[in-house]
Design a protein around this motif. Structure first.
Motif, mmCIF file in Angstrom:
data_model
loop_
_atom_site.group_PDB
_atom_site.id
_atom_site.type_symbol
_atom_site.label_atom_id
_atom_site.label_comp_id
_atom_site.label_asym_id
_atom_site.label_seq_id
_atom_site.Cartn_x
_atom_site.Cartn_y
_atom_site.Cartn_z
ATOM 1 N N CYS A 57 0.872 -1.175 0.000
ATOM 2 C CA CYS A 57 0.000 0.000 0.000
ATOM 3 C C CYS A 57 0.903 1.216 0.000
ATOM 4 N N PHE A 58 0.919 1.933 -1.129
ATOM 5 C CA PHE A 58 1.793 3.097 -1.243
ATOM 6 C C PHE A 58 1.010 4.375 -0.980
ATOM 7 N N THR A 59 1.584 5.248 -0.155
ATOM 8 C CA THR A 59 0.970 6.542 0.131
ATOM 9 C C THR A 59 1.928 7.647 -0.311
ATOM 10 N N PRO A 60 1.471 8.739 -0.987
ATOM 11 C CA PRO A 60 0.059 9.065 -1.180
ATOM 12 C C PRO A 60 -0.605 8.357 -2.373
ATOM 13 N N ASP A 61 0.084 8.145 -3.496
ATOM 14 C CA ASP A 61 -0.642 7.569 -4.624
ATOM 15 C C ASP A 61 0.329 6.990 -5.648
ATOM 16 N N LEU A 62 -0.041 5.846 -6.221
ATOM 17 C CA LEU A 62 0.811 5.164 -7.211
ATOM 18 C C LEU A 62 1.028 5.991 -8.472
ATOM 19 N N ALA A 63 0.124 6.947 -8.713
ATOM 20 C CA ALA A 63 0.198 7.718 -9.961
ATOM 21 C C ALA A 63 1.183 8.879 -9.867
ATOM 22 N N PHE A 64 1.738 9.138 -8.703
ATOM 23 C CA PHE A 64 2.587 10.315 -8.550
ATOM 24 C C PHE A 64 3.976 10.074 -9.148
ATOM 25 N N GLU A 72 9.390 -0.714 -8.994
ATOM 26 C CA GLU A 72 10.296 -1.657 -9.663
ATOM 27 C C GLU A 72 11.383 -2.123 -8.687
ATOM 28 N N ALA A 73 11.940 -1.187 -7.930
ATOM 29 C CA ALA A 73 13.001 -1.553 -6.977
ATOM 30 C C ALA A 73 12.438 -2.496 -5.914
ATOM 31 N N LEU A 74 11.212 -2.232 -5.463
ATOM 32 C CA LEU A 74 10.625 -3.106 -4.439
ATOM 33 C C LEU A 74 10.361 -4.499 -5.002
ATOM 34 N N GLY A 75 9.847 -4.568 -6.224
ATOM 35 C CA GLY A 75 9.562 -5.872 -6.841
ATOM 36 C C GLY A 75 10.825 -6.700 -7.003
ATOM 37 N N ARG A 76 11.893 -6.044 -7.420
ATOM 38 C CA ARG A 76 13.169 -6.774 -7.599
ATOM 39 C C ARG A 76 13.728 -7.214 -6.247
ATOM 40 N N ARG A 98 -0.907 2.785 -13.734
ATOM 41 C CA ARG A 98 -0.633 1.539 -14.474
ATOM 42 C C ARG A 98 0.865 1.256 -14.566
ATOM 43 N N ALA A 99 1.679 2.332 -14.716
ATOM 44 C CA ALA A 99 3.134 2.136 -14.817
ATOM 45 C C ALA A 99 3.662 1.558 -13.501
ATOM 46 N N SER A 100 3.109 1.980 -12.375
ATOM 47 C CA SER A 100 3.554 1.458 -11.074
ATOM 48 C C SER A 100 3.161 -0.017 -10.928
ATOM 49 N N GLU A 101 1.959 -0.362 -11.400
ATOM 50 C CA GLU A 101 1.525 -1.773 -11.345
ATOM 51 C C GLU A 101 2.484 -2.653 -12.149
ATOM 52 N N ALA A 102 2.786 -2.221 -13.367
ATOM 53 C CA ALA A 102 3.670 -3.008 -14.241
ATOM 54 C C ALA A 102 5.074 -3.085 -13.651
ATOM 55 N N PRO A 110 4.970 -13.316 -8.394
ATOM 56 C CA PRO A 110 3.543 -13.289 -8.743
ATOM 57 C C PRO A 110 2.801 -12.194 -7.971
ATOM 58 N N THR A 111 2.087 -11.382 -8.734
ATOM 59 C CA THR A 111 1.491 -10.173 -8.141
ATOM 60 C C THR A 111 0.019 -10.054 -8.498
ATOM 61 N N THR A 112 -0.814 -9.865 -7.484
ATOM 62 C CA THR A 112 -2.232 -9.584 -7.699
ATOM 63 C C THR A 112 -2.459 -8.096 -7.475
ATOM 64 N N VAL A 113 -3.141 -7.451 -8.415
ATOM 65 C CA VAL A 113 -3.439 -6.025 -8.278
ATOM 66 C C VAL A 113 -4.920 -5.861 -7.945
#
Ligand SMILES: NC(=O)c1ccc[n+]([C@@H]2O[C@H](COP(=O)([O-])OP(=O)(O)OC[C@H]3O[C@@H](n4cnc5c(N)ncnc54)[C@H](OP(=O)(O)O)[C@@H]3O)[C@@H](O)[C@H]2O)c1
Length: 268
Positions: A57-64, A72-76, A98-102, A110-113
Motif C-alpha cells: 500500500c503506497f501513500t500518497p498515490d501510485l500515480a505520482f 520496480e526496486a521493491l519488486g526486484r 498503471r506504470a507502477s503496477e507493471a 507473482p502479483t495480484t493487483v
C-alpha cells in the motif's frame, strides 16, 4: 510464512493485519513508525527480511511521479528476498497508476493487483469526515456516479489474495454493489445521521480551503484535488464483480456502511 503489510498502520493495512492476526497467521506491519520509509531505500531490505508475501500500500498515490521506480526496486528486492506473492492496492481509472503496477511485476514475483473504487470510508475515516460532519460535501468534481467500495470488503479480498491460490497475475477491479452520485451518497449519509448533508461541486481552491479547516495540509489536499478532477469524470461509473469473484459473496452496500459509521459515532 510471515506476511509483510506495507502501510500496516493505515486504513486498509490495519484491517488486513487484524484479519491475519485473528486467523493466527503471522503478519508484520511496516511503515515509518516501524522504520520502513518509502523515501529511504536502505530501510526496505530489513522490512522484507524473513517474509514470504507482502501487501503493498503506497501513500500518497501510485500515480505520482517517481513511484514506478520505487515499485520496480521493491519488486526486484522482493524477488531477491524470496517472496512468493505480492498484493498491490491500486485505484480504478487511474491511468497514471498503471506504470507502477507493471513496474512492481518486473521482479517476477507473482502479483495480484486490486484496483479499487472510492472507499466508502473516505466519508468517515479520511478527508471527508469534517465536510460530512458539517453537512456540506464540497468536491472538485461533477455529480458523477461512483461505485463506492467498503474497505472491509477490500481487506477481505486482500487477505484472500495473500493467502489462497488465486490467478497470480490477476488484476481485480473492486467496487461496491450500487452506483451512486455524490448527491445520492449525501442523501444516504443524511438519512444515516438524521441531519442534512448536501453535495456541491466546487473548484480546487474551495476544496483545499475546506480540508484546511480540518487540518489537512495544502500539500496533501492539492494533489488529491487534482487526482479527483482527473478520475471523477464518470469513467468509473460501473459496478464490477471483483469482490464476488474473490469472496464468493456480494459486496457490502453504501447504506449499510453509512448506518454503521453513524452508529459508531463517526460524525458525532
Ligand atoms: N481513498 C480511496 O478512495 C482510494 C481508492 C483507491 C485506491 N486508493 C489507494 O489507497 C492507498 C492508501 O491506502 P490506505 O487509505 O489504506 O492508506 P493510509 O490509511 O493512508 O495509510 C498508509 C500508511 O502509510 C504509511 N506511510 C505514509 N508515508 C509513508 C512513507 N513515506 N514510508 C512508509 N510508510 C508511509 C503511514 O504510516 P506511518 O505514518 O507509520 O508511516 C500510513 O499509516 C493509496 O495508494 C491510494 O491511492 C485509495
Amino acid at each position: 510464512m510471515t506476511t509483510l503489510i506495507l502501510g500496516g498502520a493505515g486504513r486498509s493495512g490495519s484491517r488486513i493485519l487484524n484479519r491475519l492476526t485473528a486467523a493466527s497467521l503471522p503478519a508484520r506491519p511496516a511503515s515509518r513508525r516501524t522504520g520502513f520509509d518509502w523515501d529511504e531505500r536502505a530501510t526496505w531490505a530489513p522490512a522484507l527480511h524473513g517474509t514470504t508475501a507482502a501487501y503493498v500500500c503506497f501513500t500518497p498515490d501510485l500515480a505520482f511521479p517517481g513511484v514506478p521506480e520505487k515499485m520496480e526496486a521493491l519488486g526486484r528486492l522482493a524477488a531477491t528476498k524470496g517472496l512468493e506473492r505480492l498484493v498491490l492496492l491500486s485505484g480504478r481509472g487511474e491511468e497514471g497508476a498503471r506504470a507502477s503496477e507493471a513496474a512492481l511485476r518486473e521482479g517476477g514475483v507473482p502479483t495480484t493487483v486490486l484496483r479499487c473504487s472510492w472507499f466508502q470510508q473516505n466519508f468517515s475515516e479520511h478527508f471527508l469526515t469534517g465536510p460530512v460532519r458539517r453537512g456540506r460535501l464540497r468536491l472538485p468534481a461533477p455529480d458523477v456516479p461512483e461505485a463506492f467500495v467498503d474497505l472491509d470488503d477490500v481487506a477481505d479480498a486482500a487477505v484472500v489474495a495473500l493467502t489462497r491460490t488465486v490467478p497470480e497475475e490477476a488484476t481485480y477491479e473492486l467496487s461496491g454493489p450500487d452506483l451512486l452520485t455524490f448527491t445520492q451518497a449525501a442523501a444516504l449519509l443524511a438519512d444515516a445521521r438524521n441531519r442534512p448533508v448536501t453535495f456541491e461541486a466546487v473548484d480546487v481552491q474551495a476544496f483545499v480551503d475546506d480540508l484546511a479547516a480540518d487540518g489537512v495540509p495544502t500539500q496533501e489536499a492539492e494533489p488529491l484535488a487534482h487526482l479527483f478532477t482527473e478520475i471523477l469524470d464518470g469513467r468509473n461509473a460501473s459496478i464490477t464483480d471483483g469482490i464476488e469473484r474473490l469472496l464468493g459473496r456480494p459486496a457490502s452496500p453504501f447504506h449499510a456502511y453509512a448506518r454503521q459509521a453513524a452508529t459508531s459515532g463517526a460524525w458525532s
